[in-house]
Design a protein around this motif. Sequence first.
Motif, PDB file in Angstrom:
ATOM      1  N   GLY A  28       0.640  -1.192   0.137  1.00  0.00           N
ATOM      2  CA  GLY A  28      -0.034  -0.121  -0.166  1.00  0.00           C
ATOM      3  C   GLY A  28       0.889   1.225  -0.198  1.00  0.00           C
ATOM      4  O   GLY A  28       1.921   1.219   0.542  1.00  0.00           O
ATOM      5  N   ASP A  30       0.510   5.743   0.200  1.00  0.00           N
ATOM      6  CA  ASP A  30      -0.269   6.504   0.544  1.00  0.00           C
ATOM      7  C   ASP A  30       0.287   7.984  -0.138  1.00  0.00           C
ATOM      8  O   ASP A  30       1.401   8.381   0.081  1.00  0.00           O
ATOM      9  CB  ASP A  30      -0.408   7.071   2.009  1.00  0.00           C
ATOM     10  CG  ASP A  30      -1.199   8.246   2.346  1.00  0.00           C
ATOM     11  OD1 ASP A  30      -1.677   8.823   1.451  1.00  0.00           O
ATOM     12  OD2 ASP A  30      -1.137   8.527   3.494  1.00  0.00           O
ATOM     13  N   SER A  79      -4.773   6.796  -1.846  1.00  0.00           N
ATOM     14  CA  SER A  79      -3.652   5.780  -1.627  1.00  0.00           C
ATOM     15  C   SER A  79      -3.916   4.803  -2.900  1.00  0.00           C
ATOM     16  O   SER A  79      -5.205   4.550  -3.124  1.00  0.00           O
ATOM     17  CB  SER A  79      -3.908   5.104  -0.443  1.00  0.00           C
ATOM     18  OG  SER A  79      -3.922   6.227   0.579  1.00  0.00           O
ATOM     19  N   VAL A  81      -3.652   0.487  -2.940  1.00  0.00           N
ATOM     20  CA  VAL A  81      -3.372  -0.694  -2.278  1.00  0.00           C
ATOM     21  C   VAL A  81      -3.621  -1.938  -3.102  1.00  0.00           C
ATOM     22  O   VAL A  81      -4.380  -2.001  -3.712  1.00  0.00           O
ATOM     23  CB  VAL A  81      -4.215  -0.628  -1.063  1.00  0.00           C
ATOM     24  CG1 VAL A  81      -3.894   0.563   0.148  1.00  0.00           C
ATOM     25  CG2 VAL A  81      -5.662  -0.500  -1.124  1.00  0.00           C
ATOM     26  N   CYS A  88      -0.777   1.224   4.528  1.00  0.00           N
ATOM     27  CA  CYS A  88       0.073   1.995   3.689  1.00  0.00           C
ATOM     28  C   CYS A  88       1.428   2.654   4.202  1.00  0.00           C
ATOM     29  O   CYS A  88       1.408   2.756   5.327  1.00  0.00           O
ATOM     30  CB  CYS A  88      -0.889   3.068   3.146  1.00  0.00           C
ATOM     31  SG  CYS A  88      -2.316   2.601   2.282  1.00  0.00           S
ATOM     32  N   THR A  90       3.771   5.990   3.262  1.00  0.00           N
ATOM     33  CA  THR A  90       3.672   7.218   2.648  1.00  0.00           C
ATOM     34  C   THR A  90       4.620   7.204   1.308  1.00  0.00           C
ATOM     35  O   THR A  90       5.612   6.631   1.539  1.00  0.00           O
ATOM     36  CB  THR A  90       3.951   8.473   3.466  1.00  0.00           C
ATOM     37  OG1 THR A  90       5.355   8.438   3.978  1.00  0.00           O
ATOM     38  CG2 THR A  90       2.771   8.136   4.541  1.00  0.00           C
TER      39      THR A  90
END
Length: 326
Positions: A28, A30, A79, A81, A88, A90
């Motif tokens: 994931g 972000d 985000s 994913v 997540c 970043t």
Amino acid sequence: MDALSGILQSFHATGSLLALFQSSGDWGIDFSPSGVSKEHHIVPFQYVVSGQCYLLTEDAPRLLQSDDLVVLPGHAAHSLVSSPESVCQTIYELFEEQGSPIWVPGTTLNRPLLFENFKNPGSKVQILSGVFNLSRPTTMQLLDQLPAVVHIQASEHYLNPQMKAMLEFVLREINSPLPGYAVVAARMVDVLFVQILRLIMQIYPVKAGWLRGVADPRIGLVLAAIHQAPHRQWTVEELGRVGYLSRTSFVNRFSELVGVSPIRYLTDWRMHIAAEALAREGKRISEIAKEVGYPVSQSFTRAFRQAMGQSPQEYRRQAVQKGMGS
């Protein structure tokens, strides 16, 4: 020159970021903005080259499949994913972890960013991630008319051959960058932005504004004329003749599609052009006034203050301090 081309001359992707993410299993990322000034008008896009993933925004999760393209004109927090439950990382943490250079809005990196993470077993995905950086003052007039999230689905056959070819070219450039990459990337992103606008006009209902007006064969002619000669002392009758419409039909049709009267639009566009010129310096205010149809500087100052809430001198000073003309 057609109406859309005439108008889009004022909009350019002044900087860009291109990255290729390849991952497998549970992952994931972000992409929420951090420390980005509103003046930069960042527009991210995500293209699923292969595999599938989910887009998370304030709305329900969206499944993105191979050849799907997503554009976020409002730079909404989002985000990507492998599943809606994935944790997540970043994008900034990912940059730091891989020792990648930090991208500054308004610039283009000298090389593309490549991220690979095949540590986790499971399905593989490849995503082309990019950013359009539209830093001119006129940009807000465009972004306000676009949906917050544009999802162009491959299953609906919206991705035409021209767009596919452009994305494939971008991918080849990322995978095998040559000297001059920064210049090529900036040009590619500019063309890609125009291609996406064309698609949006075809498949999305746009709000009242010039983007909706330019799609109309008659009002599009008028908008092109205004944009090509903003200095001309246009009257409503003259503009109506450009669109082959009577005065009453023209005013009603223009106001319905564009959302404001013809003269109000003309004034607004002149002020947007003036704002760009003021941000760039180099010209006297009296010169700028004449270029946008105000032979008398005092009349221009009054119109600019009414439209922008400050005098041309004040606007120039603040724009230069913020670096808006770069």
